[in-house]
Every structure is written in C-alpha cells, then in structure tokens.
Design an enzyme around this catalytic site. Structure first.
Site, PDB file in Angstrom:
ATOM      1  N   LYS A 158      22.189   1.177  -5.054  1.00  0.00           N
ATOM      2  CA  LYS A 158      20.990   1.096  -6.174  1.00  0.00           C
ATOM      3  C   LYS A 158      20.652  -0.177  -5.985  1.00  0.00           C
ATOM      4  O   LYS A 158      18.631   0.342  -6.321  1.00  0.00           O
ATOM      5  CB  LYS A 158      21.535   1.712  -7.028  1.00  0.00           C
ATOM      6  CG  LYS A 158      20.370   2.286  -7.982  1.00  0.00           C
ATOM      7  CD  LYS A 158      20.197   1.480  -9.342  1.00  0.00           C
ATOM      8  CE  LYS A 158      21.939   1.332 -10.026  1.00  0.00           C
ATOM      9  NZ  LYS A 158      21.208   0.993 -11.436  1.00  0.00           N
ATOM     10  N   ASN A 159      20.797  -0.832  -6.335  1.00  0.00           N
ATOM     11  CA  ASN A 159      20.255  -2.336  -6.919  1.00  0.00           C
ATOM     12  C   ASN A 159      19.522  -2.576  -5.735  1.00  0.00           C
ATOM     13  O   ASN A 159      18.708  -4.195  -5.640  1.00  0.00           O
ATOM     14  CB  ASN A 159      21.376  -3.054  -8.098  1.00  0.00           C
ATOM     15  CG  ASN A 159      21.497  -2.785  -9.173  1.00  0.00           C
ATOM     16  OD1 ASN A 159      20.595  -2.044  -9.478  1.00  0.00           O
ATOM     17  ND2 ASN A 159      22.619  -2.995  -9.446  1.00  0.00           N
ATOM     18  N   CYS A 186      17.712  -2.951 -23.695  1.00  0.00           N
ATOM     19  CA  CYS A 186      19.100  -2.501 -23.806  1.00  0.00           C
ATOM     20  C   CYS A 186      20.323  -2.150 -24.179  1.00  0.00           C
ATOM     21  O   CYS A 186      20.809  -2.919 -24.817  1.00  0.00           O
ATOM     22  CB  CYS A 186      19.065  -4.043 -22.395  1.00  0.00           C
ATOM     23  SG  CYS A 186      20.281  -4.038 -21.065  1.00  0.00           S
ATOM     24  N   ARG A 232      17.752  -8.402 -21.624  1.00  0.00           N
ATOM     25  CA  ARG A 232      17.069  -8.614 -20.264  1.00  0.00           C
ATOM     26  C   ARG A 232      15.767  -9.332 -20.173  1.00  0.00           C
ATOM     27  O   ARG A 232      14.807  -8.596 -20.120  1.00  0.00           O
ATOM     28  CB  ARG A 232      17.338  -7.819 -19.034  1.00  0.00           C
ATOM     29  CG  ARG A 232      18.935  -7.719 -19.321  1.00  0.00           C
ATOM     30  CD  ARG A 232      19.119  -7.433 -18.062  1.00  0.00           C
ATOM     31  NE  ARG A 232      19.738  -5.858 -18.034  1.00  0.00           N
ATOM     32  CZ  ARG A 232      20.308  -5.524 -17.690  1.00  0.00           C
ATOM     33  NH1 ARG A 232      20.594  -5.205 -15.809  1.00  0.00           N
ATOM     34  NH2 ARG A 232      20.378  -3.301 -17.767  1.00  0.00           N
ATOM     35  N   ILE A 267      12.055  -9.979 -19.320  1.00  0.00           N
ATOM     36  CA  ILE A 267      11.311 -10.256 -18.524  1.00  0.00           C
ATOM     37  C   ILE A 267       9.929 -11.160 -18.576  1.00  0.00           C
ATOM     38  O   ILE A 267       9.186 -12.258 -18.274  1.00  0.00           O
ATOM     39  CB  ILE A 267      10.130  -9.204 -17.767  1.00  0.00           C
ATOM     40  CG1 ILE A 267       8.906  -9.001 -18.702  1.00  0.00           C
ATOM     41  CG2 ILE A 267      10.823  -8.138 -17.789  1.00  0.00           C
ATOM     42  CD1 ILE A 267       8.408  -7.109 -17.945  1.00  0.00           C
ATOM     43  N   ASP A 277      29.160  -6.922 -13.168  1.00  0.00           N
ATOM     44  CA  ASP A 277      28.694  -5.222 -12.749  1.00  0.00           C
ATOM     45  C   ASP A 277      30.079  -5.191 -13.076  1.00  0.00           C
ATOM     46  O   ASP A 277      30.493  -3.771 -12.669  1.00  0.00           O
ATOM     47  CB  ASP A 277      27.638  -4.962 -12.108  1.00  0.00           C
ATOM     48  CG  ASP A 277      26.731  -4.992 -12.403  1.00  0.00           C
ATOM     49  OD1 ASP A 277      26.158  -5.021 -13.745  1.00  0.00           O
ATOM     50  OD2 ASP A 277      25.536  -4.878 -11.496  1.00  0.00           O
ATOM     51  N   ILE A 328      27.609 -13.690 -18.548  1.00  0.00           N
ATOM     52  CA  ILE A 328      26.099 -12.915 -17.790  1.00  0.00           C
ATOM     53  C   ILE A 328      25.335 -12.445 -19.495  1.00  0.00           C
ATOM     54  O   ILE A 328      23.906 -12.708 -19.563  1.00  0.00           O
ATOM     55  CB  ILE A 328      26.280 -12.251 -17.149  1.00  0.00           C
ATOM     56  CG1 ILE A 328      26.787 -13.058 -15.827  1.00  0.00           C
ATOM     57  CG2 ILE A 328      24.519 -11.937 -16.440  1.00  0.00           C
ATOM     58  CD1 ILE A 328      26.279 -14.077 -15.491  1.00  0.00           C
ATOM     59  N   ARG A 369      23.118   7.556 -13.017  1.00  0.00           N
ATOM     60  CA  ARG A 369      21.868   6.748 -12.947  1.00  0.00           C
ATOM     61  C   ARG A 369      22.885   5.856 -11.373  1.00  0.00           C
ATOM     62  O   ARG A 369      21.262   5.530 -10.251  1.00  0.00           O
ATOM     63  CB  ARG A 369      22.007   5.821 -14.225  1.00  0.00           C
ATOM     64  CG  ARG A 369      21.029   7.073 -14.714  1.00  0.00           C
ATOM     65  CD  ARG A 369      20.862   5.993 -16.303  1.00  0.00           C
ATOM     66  NE  ARG A 369      20.480   4.802 -15.338  1.00  0.00           N
ATOM     67  CZ  ARG A 369      21.548   3.461 -16.195  1.00  0.00           C
ATOM     68  NH1 ARG A 369      21.978   3.076 -16.197  1.00  0.00           N
ATOM     69  NH2 ARG A 369      20.740   1.908 -15.592  1.00  0.00           N
TER      70      ARG A 369
END
Length: 434
Positions: free
Chosen positions: A22-23, A120, A125, A127, A309, A331, A401
């Site tokens: 997906k990423n 989030c 996170r 931008i 993840d 992270i 998702r």
C-alpha cells in the site's frame, strides 16, 4: 461497524501470500499526475486507502480504473485532463498520504491546493519538510482556510538537505524534481523500498534519477514524462506481520510473494527470539517455532533498521517470549496505543516515555479490545491468535486500510477468525495513513 472474532490456540500451517505494498502503491498512483499518458500499475492491493486515492485523483479530473476479475489487482490511470488540481478536505481527511499529490501537482500544473492533513493517532507527522523543499525549488506557498496553496510557473532544480529522514517528503520532492528545470540534489533521503519503487516507476516514465535507495538522490529534470507499466513491490510490513504470526502461534508457515531482502531486520530479530527462519528462493520465507521463544530487545529505526510499522506486532510476540524485552520507539512519539489493549488481554507491559518493557511468557486471555490504528490492529489480531478463548476486535476498519482481506488469508492457514458486519459498509472516519 465491522469487528473481528478470533478464537486462539491454532498454530498457523501452510502458505500465505503477501499483497502489493500500500505504501508503494499510493505514491505511484500520485506519480501518474506527472504525465498526460496512461500509467498502468499492477499488484495493487485491494484496501481502503487505494480507494481513497482513486477518489482523490478522480476529483481532480483523472480517469482511474480499478481492475476486476483476473485484473483485479491492476489500475489504469489517465491524468490527461486535470481540471481541478485541488485535494479536497472531504477526501484527504481520511488519509495522511494525500500530501503526496502536492509535489506532482505543482510540477505538472504550476499550482496545487491541498487541504492540510488531519490529526494523526500515532504522532505528529508535519509536512513542513515538503514545503521547505518546494520553496527551495521556487514555489510560493501560502496557507489559509485549512489549505496549502503552492504556485510556481516552473520549478527549478535545487540542493535540498532534509532536516530529518522523511519517506513521504523524499517521495513528494522526488516527484516534483523530475519535471523541474536543471538538477536537484537531495541529501539525507529516506532509503525505504517504497522510495526505490517510486523511482523505478518514474524512471520507466522517462525521469533521470540516480541514487534512489541511498541517502543521496540526484535528479536531472526533463520537460515531459510518458506513460509506463509498473508492478508494485510486495508489502514488506504485511510479510513481517505474517512472519510474526507464524512464530507466535508456533506454526510452520511459508510467507510467499514477498521480498526477503526487504524484511532483513525482522528476520534477524525473529531468529534472535528463537524462531527458525529459512529463505526459500527469491520470494518466499518459511518460519517455524516449535520451542520456547525468548526475549529480544528492539529499537525502531529508519530503513534498513527495524521498522516502526512492525513495532506493535513484535510487542505481541514479546508477550509470549520468556524473559524481559525492551522496545524502544524512535520514530513516532505516540505509538504505544496498543499497549493498554494488550494489557487487557493479560500482557505485562510498562511504558516509560518511548520505551516499553514487556515481561514475557504471560498467558493471554480473550477480551473485547479496540483497534486504534493500522499496525495496532495487527498486533491485537496476533495476540488474539494465541489467547485463551474468543476475542472481539472492534474498529477493524483500520485494518482494512492496509491489509487486504487479512481474515481470509489467516483462515486459509488455520486461524479461527471471522468478520462480523459488512466489510465496506462503514462511513469513513478521519484517520491517518500508516
């Protein structure tokens, strides 16, 4: 709202196949904005975030066809007519990765108007690194009414040094740079396979890129890109999740259609914990665990380190390993939301800042638990697979998702798991992509 019902106790035995990443798929879909020609992407996972990206591109005037039947994992995108280069809030509120359209829209259309992504669940996170890079390339950016508007008649090559490693920032500015005048040098770039996958597509479209997959990427801008056909990488996080599933259930599981090189850190940690892991050719891994697992510490890092993840999934494994494991999250600042749910199932976990101490070898019992984000959902499924009794997992739309029909895949290798409710019946809620 859908729920999973999981009865624990069954070892997972057999072969389970990994879907496309997906990423990787999301930035590759955004890259189609850069050309008037058709872009065909294969190995696209059937997950909610892909449908959200389709809606986003379609709202701008693109034609996006998601395959059905034998071509069900293929999408064809034509951005010949981008009549409305705006990423509307009603769409982007459900997916953090929507920021990835900013760079390609400015590069292709000379302007972009993108709703600022919402909050989030696992930590901020921002931008700002995307915006700083675009400003260096000559874009003028203003923020008003919850939208970012960027304009540049034509972007210009620049020397960009990221203040911190950012995957989406690297991807966004890479897409902007391929159509910029002159050469762009980007330093302190993310090295994740998803970046390399995007660069492979862009190169197939006619971009001139050197160094993708390293910390320094050099791009020589071109005036135009053409269409291309590209196969998306297998999902390394799904592969890692299934490897942990095989180990935690003391099964004998072959994880197929994966890239073993992309999950090296996970394989190494599973071996340290006592699981037997064997690489079978270029695209399969066998994991077995017929003895006691033992504690092993992890510290999340950017690729090629242990992925953030996979932290939640590994924590589920640590509850079953003899001894005490230290889990350091470097992270994201708020990625222990699954801890309280694991504790409800009997886990012994204490959190101090960014460190979780897991005292393993505990007996987990079934409970009703709540999924808070995509990877937390996976950790609760793993815990439920070894818990005594029948667990009910609520809010599994998070799982939908990023994992394609995970309950069907797990059931195919012996898990007792079923879905209650209609998979696509829920109203979308604002969540952040992981």
């Amino acid at each position: 709202m859908d729920k999973f019902v999981v009865r624990g106790g069954n070892p997972l035995v057999g072969t389970i196949r990994v879907s496309g990443a997906k990423n990787s798929a999301l930035p590759c879909m955004a890259a189609a904005i850069l050309t008037e020609d058709r872009v065909i992407l294969e190995n696209i996972p059937q997950v909610h975030d892909i449908e959200t990206e389709r809606k986003l591109l379609a709202s701008m005037g693109a034609e996006v066809e998601l395959g059905y039947g034998r071509a069900q994992h293929r999408t064809t995108i034509s951005c010949r007519n981008l009549s409305d280069p705006v990423a509307k809030y009603e769409i982007v509120k459900t997916m953090r990765a929507s920021a990835l359209v900013l760079g390609p829209l400015v590069a292709r259309c000379g302007m972009a108007r993108v709703a600022m992504p919402g909050g989030c669940a696992i930590g901020g996170r921002p931008i700002d690194l995307h915006l700083k890079g675009l400003e260096k390339m000559g874009a003028e950016i203003v923020q008003e009414h919850g939208y970012l508007e960027a304009r540049a008649p034509r972007l210009k090559g620049a020397h960009i040094v990221f203040d911190k490693i950012t995957v989406t920032g690297t991807e966004d500015l890479l897409m902007a740079a391929v159509l910029a005048d002159g050469e762009t040098l980007m330093e302190n770039c993310a090295r994740e396979p998803e970046v390399t996958d995007l660069a492979a597509l862009l190169t197939a479209m006619g971009a001139q890129i050197e160094g993708a997959g390293t910390s320094t990427i050099r791009v020589k801008g071109v005036t135009k890109l053409h269409g291309a056909q590209h196969r998306i990488n297998p999902d390394r996080i799904e592969a890692g999740t299934f490897l942990v599933a095989g180990a935690i259930t003391k099964g004998d599981l072959i994880v197929a259609n994966c890239n073993p090189a992309h999950v090296g850190a996970v394989i190494g940690k599973l071996q340290e914990a006592g699981a037997r892991v064997e690489i079978l050719g270029n695209d399969s891994i066998r994991v077995r665990s017929d003895g006691a697992l033992k504690a092993a510490d992890i510290s999340t890092q950017e690729y090629p380190g242990f992925p953030t993840d996979m932290q939640a999934q590994y924590m589920a494994l640590a509850t079953q390993a003899e001894g005490t494991s230290q889990i350091q999250e470097n992270i994201f600042e708020n990625r222990f939301m699954h801890v309280q749910e694991l504790v409800r199932m009997g886990a012994n976990i204490a959190v101090d800042g960014r460190t979780a101490t897991v005292r393993g070898g505990t007996h987990l019992s079934a409970a009703a638990v709540m999924c808070s984000d995509l990877r937390a959902s996976a950790s609760l499924v793993l815990a439920a697979l070894v818990a005594d009794g029948e667990s009910i997992l609520d809010r599994v739309y998070h799982m939908d998702r990023g994992y394609e029909r995970i309950e069907e895949k797990l059931r195919g290798v012996g898990a007792q798991i079923r879905r209650m409710g209609n998979v696509f019946s829920r109203k979308e809620e604002p969540v952040a992509a992981v």
